[in-house]
Design a protein around this motif. Structure first.
Motif, mmCIF file in Angstrom:
data_model
loop_
_atom_site.group_PDB
_atom_site.id
_atom_site.type_symbol
_atom_site.label_atom_id
_atom_site.label_comp_id
_atom_site.label_asym_id
_atom_site.label_seq_id
_atom_site.Cartn_x
_atom_site.Cartn_y
_atom_site.Cartn_z
ATOM 1 N N ASP A 26 0.815 -1.222 0.000
ATOM 2 C CA ASP A 26 0.000 0.000 0.000
ATOM 3 C C ASP A 26 0.839 1.258 0.000
ATOM 4 O OD1 ASP A 26 0.923 -0.197 2.629
ATOM 5 O OD2 ASP A 26 -0.958 0.489 3.510
ATOM 6 N N ASN A 27 2.070 1.172 0.433
ATOM 7 C CA ASN A 27 3.038 2.270 0.360
ATOM 8 C C ASN A 27 4.402 1.693 0.707
ATOM 9 O OD1 ASN A 27 1.137 3.059 3.107
ATOM 10 N ND2 ASN A 27 3.264 2.503 3.471
ATOM 11 N N GLY A 28 5.421 2.520 0.638
ATOM 12 C CA GLY A 28 6.743 2.068 1.011
ATOM 13 C C GLY A 28 7.021 2.348 2.480
ATOM 14 N N PHE A 29 8.290 2.445 2.840
ATOM 15 C CA PHE A 29 8.682 2.740 4.214
ATOM 16 C C PHE A 29 10.087 3.321 4.165
ATOM 17 C CE2 PHE A 29 8.322 1.383 8.833
ATOM 18 C CZ PHE A 29 7.082 1.992 9.017
ATOM 19 N N LEU A 30 10.320 4.397 4.925
ATOM 20 C CA LEU A 30 11.563 5.139 4.812
ATOM 21 C C LEU A 30 12.765 4.435 5.441
ATOM 22 C CD1 LEU A 30 9.866 8.537 5.392
ATOM 23 C CD2 LEU A 30 11.382 8.071 3.462
ATOM 24 N N CYS A 31 12.570 3.748 6.553
ATOM 25 C CA CYS A 31 13.620 2.903 7.150
ATOM 26 C C CYS A 31 14.965 3.604 7.327
ATOM 27 C CB CYS A 31 13.804 1.633 6.323
ATOM 28 S SG CYS A 31 12.378 0.519 6.354
ATOM 29 N N GLY A 32 14.928 4.876 7.686
ATOM 30 C CA GLY A 32 16.166 5.590 7.968
ATOM 31 C C GLY A 32 16.753 6.378 6.829
ATOM 32 N N SER A 33 16.218 6.233 5.627
ATOM 33 C CA SER A 33 16.731 7.004 4.497
ATOM 34 C C SER A 33 16.548 8.498 4.754
ATOM 35 C CB SER A 33 16.011 6.602 3.203
ATOM 36 O OG SER A 33 16.395 5.312 2.810
ATOM 37 N N HIS A 34 17.603 9.266 4.527
ATOM 38 C CA HIS A 34 17.618 10.712 4.726
ATOM 39 C C HIS A 34 17.368 11.114 6.179
ATOM 40 C CE1 HIS A 34 17.755 11.287 0.391
ATOM 41 N NE2 HIS A 34 16.646 10.575 0.253
ATOM 42 N N GLY A 35 17.331 10.149 7.097
ATOM 43 C CA GLY A 35 17.074 10.471 8.495
ATOM 44 C C GLY A 35 15.602 10.546 8.836
ATOM 45 N N TYR A 36 14.774 9.783 8.123
ATOM 46 C CA TYR A 36 13.338 9.728 8.384
ATOM 47 C C TYR A 36 12.904 8.290 8.674
ATOM 48 C CZ TYR A 36 13.199 14.282 5.932
ATOM 49 O OH TYR A 36 13.410 15.577 5.526
ATOM 50 N N GLY A 37 11.745 8.157 9.309
ATOM 51 C CA GLY A 37 11.108 6.860 9.494
ATOM 52 C C GLY A 37 9.677 6.937 8.992
ATOM 53 N N SER A 38 8.999 5.814 8.921
ATOM 54 C CA SER A 38 7.592 5.733 8.512
ATOM 55 C C SER A 38 7.422 5.971 7.014
ATOM 56 C CB SER A 38 6.731 6.691 9.347
ATOM 57 O OG SER A 38 5.362 6.399 9.205
ATOM 58 N N LYS A 39 6.408 6.745 6.598
ATOM 59 C CA LYS A 39 6.017 6.836 5.181
ATOM 60 C C LYS A 39 5.513 8.236 4.861
ATOM 61 C CE LYS A 39 2.115 4.578 7.274
ATOM 62 N NZ LYS A 39 1.479 3.300 7.553
ATOM 63 N N VAL A 40 4.413 8.398 4.169
ATOM 64 C CA VAL A 40 3.680 9.643 3.914
ATOM 65 C C VAL A 40 4.374 10.609 2.953
ATOM 66 C CG1 VAL A 40 2.730 11.746 4.968
ATOM 67 C CG2 VAL A 40 2.372 9.541 6.080
ATOM 68 N N LEU A 41 5.664 10.853 3.149
ATOM 69 C CA LEU A 41 6.370 11.855 2.352
ATOM 70 C C LEU A 41 6.588 11.394 0.913
ATOM 71 C CD1 LEU A 41 9.038 12.874 5.021
ATOM 72 C CD2 LEU A 41 6.911 14.076 4.452
ATOM 73 N N PRO A 42 6.837 12.344 -0.008
ATOM 74 C CA PRO A 42 7.023 11.976 -1.425
ATOM 75 C C PRO A 42 8.397 11.413 -1.754
ATOM 76 C CG PRO A 42 7.161 14.357 -1.169
ATOM 77 C CD PRO A 42 6.737 13.811 0.169
ATOM 78 N N LEU A 43 9.208 11.107 -0.768
ATOM 79 C CA LEU A 43 10.508 10.499 -1.016
ATOM 80 C C LEU A 43 10.339 9.097 -1.593
ATOM 81 C CD1 LEU A 43 12.231 11.693 2.269
ATOM 82 C CD2 LEU A 43 12.789 12.454 -0.048
ATOM 83 N N GLU A 44 11.319 8.646 -2.363
ATOM 84 C CA GLU A 44 11.227 7.375 -3.077
ATOM 85 C C GLU A 44 10.902 6.206 -2.163
ATOM 86 O OE1 GLU A 44 12.053 6.651 -6.905
ATOM 87 O OE2 GLU A 44 10.814 8.367 -6.307
ATOM 88 N N GLU A 45 11.594 6.118 -1.033
ATOM 89 C CA GLU A 45 11.418 4.969 -0.155
ATOM 90 C C GLU A 45 10.017 4.894 0.437
ATOM 91 O OE1 GLU A 45 15.599 5.860 -0.723
ATOM 92 O OE2 GLU A 45 13.933 7.117 -0.023
ATOM 93 N N ALA A 46 9.316 6.018 0.528
ATOM 94 C CA ALA A 46 7.953 6.044 1.065
ATOM 95 C C ALA A 46 6.905 5.892 -0.020
ATOM 96 C CB ALA A 46 7.714 7.350 1.826
ATOM 97 N N ALA A 47 7.159 6.497 -1.168
ATOM 98 C CA ALA A 47 6.146 6.529 -2.226
ATOM 99 C C ALA A 47 6.210 5.330 -3.166
ATOM 100 C CB ALA A 47 6.293 7.818 -3.044
ATOM 101 N N ARG A 48 7.415 4.825 -3.401
ATOM 102 C CA ARG A 48 7.553 3.667 -4.291
ATOM 103 C C ARG A 48 7.301 2.376 -3.540
ATOM 104 N NH1 ARG A 48 13.112 3.295 -7.194
ATOM 105 N NH2 ARG A 48 12.315 1.227 -7.750
ATOM 106 N N ALA A 49 6.901 1.352 -4.259
ATOM 107 C CA ALA A 49 6.641 0.049 -3.642
ATOM 108 C C ALA A 49 6.944 -1.042 -4.652
ATOM 109 C CB ALA A 49 5.181 -0.046 -3.195
#
Length: 481
Positions: A281-304
């Motif tokens: 349903d979405n990706g997960f940031l997992c520490g990329s760029h210093g973020y966690g969770s999802k929501v943002l338009p960054l690749e790790e959150a938006a791509r799946a």
């Protein structure tokens, strides 16, 4: 192939994880994880390398998937509203059932239908779904409780549900559509203990854009929500290996369930006429760029991840990848075309069936990514092409000004170089601004009348000065999350 199977109306299996990013699957390049069944599905079918969720949060994303529409037309997200029965009436489960398919759903239903709540049981022939987040303890999911003794953890219980439905469905003289929305790997982190050995003591390589030092160039707006705080709150900074081992262990259980379902398709003689779709349903940031969770338009959150296997297709078994730009709004029209059913004109997505025949072709020039969840600062609209992503961060105060982000994903897949203020990228910036303005204009015309979604085109307008925007427009009720 079963005796009564009809190649023109294949069975459909739609499987969706919750919060699984594209970097968590072996076939996407991660050599440190074990995802044999996901990898096999990708090898048998097509792996999609540019697949995005047009809203990266569970309720809204599910609304996109069910209806094939952008969020401002579904009206469905936390703090923004439920899905009307009128909108739901044109969802893929309803339309496939009307087209003669036996339908089943299990897992996290995730949306609330006005007047009906989270209970979608009346719209499916077999129901194993549950409200809100559901539970990792199978016995606590009312519709799945019968599986609790043999499968106490819910992830693998959904594999058993799928097997049972497939066995029952083949006895009927009609095609079937099985939809399963796994809770995993959504938090709270509760992996199935039978798989504790899979990643015990494992060390993991951090992505190249890991950590706060690789996020200093990103907008201040994106750092105002819980995604920024969760880098430390969830232990990505100090306990990365442990956090990721748990995350991957939850995904491993989904992989087992996928294997159970594909094995049953073979056993029942319908594998040769069943299209299998796997995604998240979405990706997960997992520490990329210093973020966690999802929501943002960054690749790790938006791509799946997205893998589709159609055994009837000429692409089957050829280990093919597609770079076409695809979105979660495409699943409903895809399933409807597979079933030979009419695709409603209201759908924004396009069928991916042509890509199963010609994986190298493109179906669209651009796609949009929406976030209207969370604090005002993080709300934004993004437009992207296969190679370029543009976001306008509208919010401003005494600490930050409205700003733009422009990334050339073809050259900078880690999103480390914001080109918005680079004179050499002025032409590209102008092109993406026009695409953005065009999409915002469509939003303004098509947003559900009387909804909060009608307020965002003003907030997100690049050409309206900040002082002329009403900050109370589009406010989210903090009690509805």
């Amino acid at each position: 192939m079963a005796k009564d199977s009809d190649p023109s109306r294949p069975n459909i299996v739609y499987l969706m994880a919750d919060d699984q990013n594209f970097g968590s699957v072996g076939i996407y390049g991660n050599t440190e994880v074990q995802t044999p069944n996901m990898d096999k599905l990708g090898e048998d079918g097509i792996v999609f390398d540019r697949h995005y969720n047009t809203t990266a949060i569970c309720m809204a994303s599910r609304g996109n998937v069910f209806t094939g529409m952008y969020e401002y037309k579904t009206g469905t997200n936390f703090g923004h509203g439920h899905m009307s029965q009128e909108v739901w009436s044109k969802s893929y489960p309803v339309l496939l059932r009307e087209a003669g398919y036996a339908t089943a759903f299990a897992g996290k239903f995730g949306i609330e239908i006005t007047g009906l709540g989270f209970d979608g049981s009346q719209f499916f022939d077999s129901w194993g779904g549950g409200p809100v987040q559901t539970n990792y303890e199978t016995k606590k999911n009312k519709s799945m409780a019968k599986y609790a003794k043999e499968y106490p953890h819910s992830t693998v219980s959904y594999g058993a549900f799928g097997q049972d439905f497939i066995r029952d469905a083949v006895k009927q003289d009609k095609p079937f559509c099985l939809s399963i929305s796994f809770k995993a790997p959504h938090r709270p982190t509760t992996p199935d203990p039978q798989f504790d050995h899979i990643y015990a003591g494992k060390k993991f390589t951090k992505p190249a854009n890991y950590g706060r030092e690789n996020g200093t160039h990103l907008s201040e707006q994106s750092k105002q929500g819980r995604q920024y705080a969760r880098f430390t709150e969830w232990g990505y900074d100090k306990n990365y290996d442990k956090v990721m081992a748990t995350y991957y262990q939850q995904i491993y259980a989904i992989d087992v369930a996928l294997g159970m379902i594909r094995e049953e398709l073979e056993k029942q003689g319908v594998a040769d006429n069943t299209v299998v779709i796997y995604t998240s349903d979405n990706g997960f940031l997992c520490g990329s760029h210093g973020y966690g969770s999802k929501v943002l338009p960054l690749e790790e959150a938006a791509r799946a991840p997205l893998m589709i296997f159609d055994p009837r297709s000429p692409s089957a078994g050829k280990k093919i990848r597609s770079s076409a730009l695809t979105g979660n709004i495409d699943f409903a029209p895809t399933m409807l075309e597979l079933a030979g059913a009419t695709i409603p004109e209201n759908m924004d997505g396009v069928s991916l069936v042509p890509l199963l025949e010609e994986p190298n072709k493109d179906l669209r020039e651009q796609l949009s990514f929406i976030n209207v969840f969370g604090p005002d600062a993080t709300k934004s609209l993004t437009v992207l092409t296969k190679d370029v992503k543009y976001t306008y961060w509208w919010y401003g105060n005494d600490k930050m000004e409205p700003t733009e982000e422009l990334f050339h994903l073809g050259k900078d897949p880690q999103e480390m170089n914001n080109l918005a203020k680079n004179p050499e990228a002025a032409s590209l910036l102008n092109t993406m601004r026009k695409k953005y303005d065009s999409q915002l204009s469509i939003w303004e015309k098509e947003a559900i009348v009387g909804s909060r979604y009608q307020t965002y085109p003003t907030l997100f307008d690049r050409n309206i000065p900040l002082e002329e925007k009403d900050f109370n427009r589009g406010k989210q009720d903090p009690n509805k999350r």
